[in-house]
Motif scaffolding. Sequence first.
Motif, PDB file in Angstrom:
ATOM      1  N   GLY A 118       0.929   0.107  17.474  1.00 14.15           N
ATOM      2  CA  GLY A 118       0.793  -1.098  16.669  1.00 14.15           C
ATOM      3  C   GLY A 118      -0.637  -1.538  16.463  1.00 14.15           C
ATOM      4  O   GLY A 118      -0.932  -2.332  15.568  1.00 14.15           O
ATOM      5  N   TYR A 119      -1.558  -1.049  17.311  1.00 10.99           N
ATOM      6  CA  TYR A 119      -2.976  -1.350  17.153  1.00 10.99           C
ATOM      7  C   TYR A 119      -3.697  -0.282  16.336  1.00 10.99           C
ATOM      8  O   TYR A 119      -4.934  -0.240  16.324  1.00 10.99           O
ATOM      9  N   ASP A 120      -2.962   0.583  15.689  1.00  9.46           N
ATOM     10  CA  ASP A 120      -3.574   1.587  14.830  1.00  9.46           C
ATOM     11  C   ASP A 120      -4.486   0.897  13.815  1.00  9.46           C
ATOM     12  O   ASP A 120      -4.100  -0.078  13.168  1.00  9.46           O
ATOM     13  N   GLY A 121      -5.704   1.403  13.677  1.00  2.00           N
ATOM     14  CA  GLY A 121      -6.703   0.719  12.863  1.00  2.00           C
ATOM     15  C   GLY A 121      -6.812   1.189  11.434  1.00  2.00           C
ATOM     16  O   GLY A 121      -7.795   0.854  10.754  1.00  2.00           O
ATOM     17  N   THR A 122      -5.818   1.922  10.954  1.00  2.00           N
ATOM     18  CA  THR A 122      -5.913   2.475   9.606  1.00  2.00           C
ATOM     19  C   THR A 122      -6.071   1.397   8.539  1.00  2.00           C
ATOM     20  O   THR A 122      -6.869   1.532   7.605  1.00  2.00           O
ATOM     21  N   ALA A 123      -5.318   0.296   8.657  1.00  2.91           N
ATOM     22  CA  ALA A 123      -5.404  -0.758   7.638  1.00  2.91           C
ATOM     23  C   ALA A 123      -6.785  -1.397   7.630  1.00  2.91           C
ATOM     24  O   ALA A 123      -7.332  -1.713   6.564  1.00  2.91           O
ATOM     25  N   PHE A 124      -7.375  -1.606   8.801  1.00  2.26           N
ATOM     26  CA  PHE A 124      -8.735  -2.162   8.830  1.00  2.26           C
ATOM     27  C   PHE A 124      -9.727  -1.188   8.208  1.00  2.26           C
ATOM     28  O   PHE A 124     -10.600  -1.580   7.422  1.00  2.26           O
ATOM     29  N   ALA A 125      -9.609   0.094   8.570  1.00  2.00           N
ATOM     30  CA  ALA A 125     -10.528   1.080   8.008  1.00  2.00           C
ATOM     31  C   ALA A 125     -10.382   1.162   6.489  1.00  2.00           C
ATOM     32  O   ALA A 125     -11.380   1.249   5.760  1.00  2.00           O
ATOM     33  N   GLY A 425      -1.552  -5.484   9.980  1.00  2.00           N
ATOM     34  CA  GLY A 425      -0.883  -4.914   8.815  1.00  2.00           C
ATOM     35  C   GLY A 425       0.063  -3.795   9.185  1.00  2.00           C
ATOM     36  O   GLY A 425       0.261  -2.855   8.403  1.00  2.00           O
ATOM     37  N   ASN A 426       0.669  -3.899  10.377  1.00  2.00           N
ATOM     38  CA  ASN A 426       1.525  -2.826  10.887  1.00  2.00           C
ATOM     39  C   ASN A 426       2.961  -3.300  11.107  1.00  2.00           C
ATOM     40  O   ASN A 426       3.576  -3.038  12.145  1.00  2.00           O
ATOM     41  N   LEU A 427       3.535  -3.984  10.130  1.00  2.00           N
ATOM     42  CA  LEU A 427       4.886  -4.514  10.270  1.00  2.00           C
ATOM     43  C   LEU A 427       5.927  -3.414  10.459  1.00  2.00           C
ATOM     44  O   LEU A 427       6.981  -3.661  11.059  1.00  2.00           O
ATOM     45  N   ALA A 428       5.642  -2.230   9.951  1.00  7.70           N
ATOM     46  CA  ALA A 428       6.640  -1.150  10.013  1.00  7.70           C
ATOM     47  C   ALA A 428       6.673  -0.443  11.362  1.00  7.70           C
ATOM     48  O   ALA A 428       7.561   0.392  11.582  1.00  7.70           O
ATOM     49  N   ASP A 429       5.741  -0.752  12.247  1.00 10.13           N
ATOM     50  CA  ASP A 429       5.747  -0.072  13.544  1.00 10.13           C
ATOM     51  C   ASP A 429       7.012  -0.447  14.301  1.00 10.13           C
ATOM     52  O   ASP A 429       7.273  -1.631  14.542  1.00 10.13           O
ATOM     53  N   ALA A 439      13.363  -8.093   8.382  1.00 15.54           N
ATOM     54  CA  ALA A 439      12.645  -8.193   7.101  1.00 15.54           C
ATOM     55  C   ALA A 439      11.441  -9.121   7.194  1.00 15.54           C
ATOM     56  O   ALA A 439      11.399 -10.175   6.544  1.00 15.54           O
ATOM     57  N   PRO A 440      10.424  -8.768   7.988  1.00 17.49           N
ATOM     58  CA  PRO A 440       9.224  -9.609   8.020  1.00 17.49           C
ATOM     59  C   PRO A 440       8.519  -9.576   6.667  1.00 17.49           C
ATOM     60  O   PRO A 440       8.546  -8.548   5.980  1.00 17.49           O
ATOM     61  N   PRO A 441       7.900 -10.662   6.252  1.00 17.93           N
ATOM     62  CA  PRO A 441       7.338 -10.752   4.897  1.00 17.93           C
ATOM     63  C   PRO A 441       6.022  -9.981   4.748  1.00 17.93           C
ATOM     64  O   PRO A 441       5.008 -10.359   5.338  1.00 17.93           O
TER      65      PRO A 441
END
Length: 498
Positions: A118-125, A425-429, A439-441
């Motif tokens: 869940g702390y994957d930084g792909t969205a920040f990168a 930005g990891n709601l799908a984890d 269903a989180p928004p």
Amino acid sequence: MRPVLATAHGLVRGTADPSGTASFKNIPYAAAPTGPLRFAPPHPPVPWDGIRDAGAYGPTAPQAPYAPPMDRLLPETLIPGEDFLNLNVWTPDPAGRLPVLVWLHGGAFTNGSGSLTGYDGTAFARDGVVLVTLNYRLGAEGFLHLGPGDTVRANLGLLDQIAALEWVRDNITSFGGDPDRVTVAGQSAGAMSIGALLAMPAAKGLFRRAALQSGAAHHTLSAASAVLVAARLAAILGVPPTRPDLAAVPVERLLAAQSRLRGEIAARPDPALWGEAAFNLMPFEPVVDHDTLPRAPMDAIAEGGAAGVDVLAGWTSDEFRLFTAPSGLDGLVTGDLLERTATGYGLPPGRGVAAYRAAFPGASRGELFAQLATDWFYRVPALRLAEAQAAHGARTFVYEFAWPSPAFDGALGACHALDVPFVFGNLADPAFAPLLGDAPPPALAETMHAAWVSFATTGDPGWPAYRAPGRAVRYFADVPITAPDPRTGLRTLWDGLR
């Protein structure tokens, strides 16, 4: 082609995804804290020859699993191994000069790791921020304090964090990061760590901004309280309360003793036995040892000790429901317990509970108990930190995460840790599913993540700074809004305790 980059201690080979983000995992920032280095300050990592594989997460700090029901609600990654003082980096452009966000995980100073998916930084990168996550020592190994006769420095977990920040200062340019634009961010114990780092001389100059989620500069132990905790831990283990004797205890036995100690404090929360640990139920946390942490963090910050550091601080609306709703505690709260809790936190007898009843009409005793604890643990410390920083001219911003989870038939509300997947930005984890529901928004995640990216990049998350008289607070809900001075009456009630 797997990218290869240079660090001060050797070459590392990472991985790259189709979006162009490169990640480098399990990079040691300090030597393995074992053998003669166990219960010792962090030492530099041993350099290596050739190219070190950095394609997978490395070992995590020793810890006992969360107790039920937290083990079903909070994601956890346990990877065995001694060389656990490691970090992970995500970057979109190793040739860039990008802002850096260093993430400190939560877990009550006894659990957690920087290796959660869940702390994957792909969205920040993806959004132009180099993200770093890390592991640090937990429990007694990270926060033991034995008193004036102990010649080894206290707060080893915080010193680990500082060592990681020094690694960032010295190496992050190789990964496309700007060492002059470092934001340290964290949640829960990670945020409380940042509250301490803001007051630690050894951390000065290592970060320019700080983002604190559900934790601030309030929860520490005095040296005297930490000595009480250490003495009882040693008694449970049947060894003298000295660092060499405790260092000789096998890790698994030490973890079992820590769990027993925490249970004893919860069963008998008497300040005469445990000092401050009787209130926050965390026997291992930053210690005001008059050396590594010379003064209570809030006192140091109020006098300008962190002037110049931009701060983003906040809480979730129903933090403490994570600990009361799933366990069934909320249905066991009596009027007497509610009153004793309020007065134990320092609120005026009678007036404190009455003020909360007026602020939350129709709330059950369990809900009022959770709100009291939410304010004492999280909301009030965040406001005091924001006010202290603003008084010294720092850019300071405050938020409240207010989206209620549908999990547990809505009983969790906007509980502790619920905001983390939105920030990343990891709601799908799937690890976050027990808290998020079905269903989180996604729009809220996009908005909140963008605010953290903006803060790390410019020092401004996108709403007015927190200062009197307006005291603007950003509410992250289905429709985010900015509003002035939430619950003014309760804020002034707590302000009267200063």
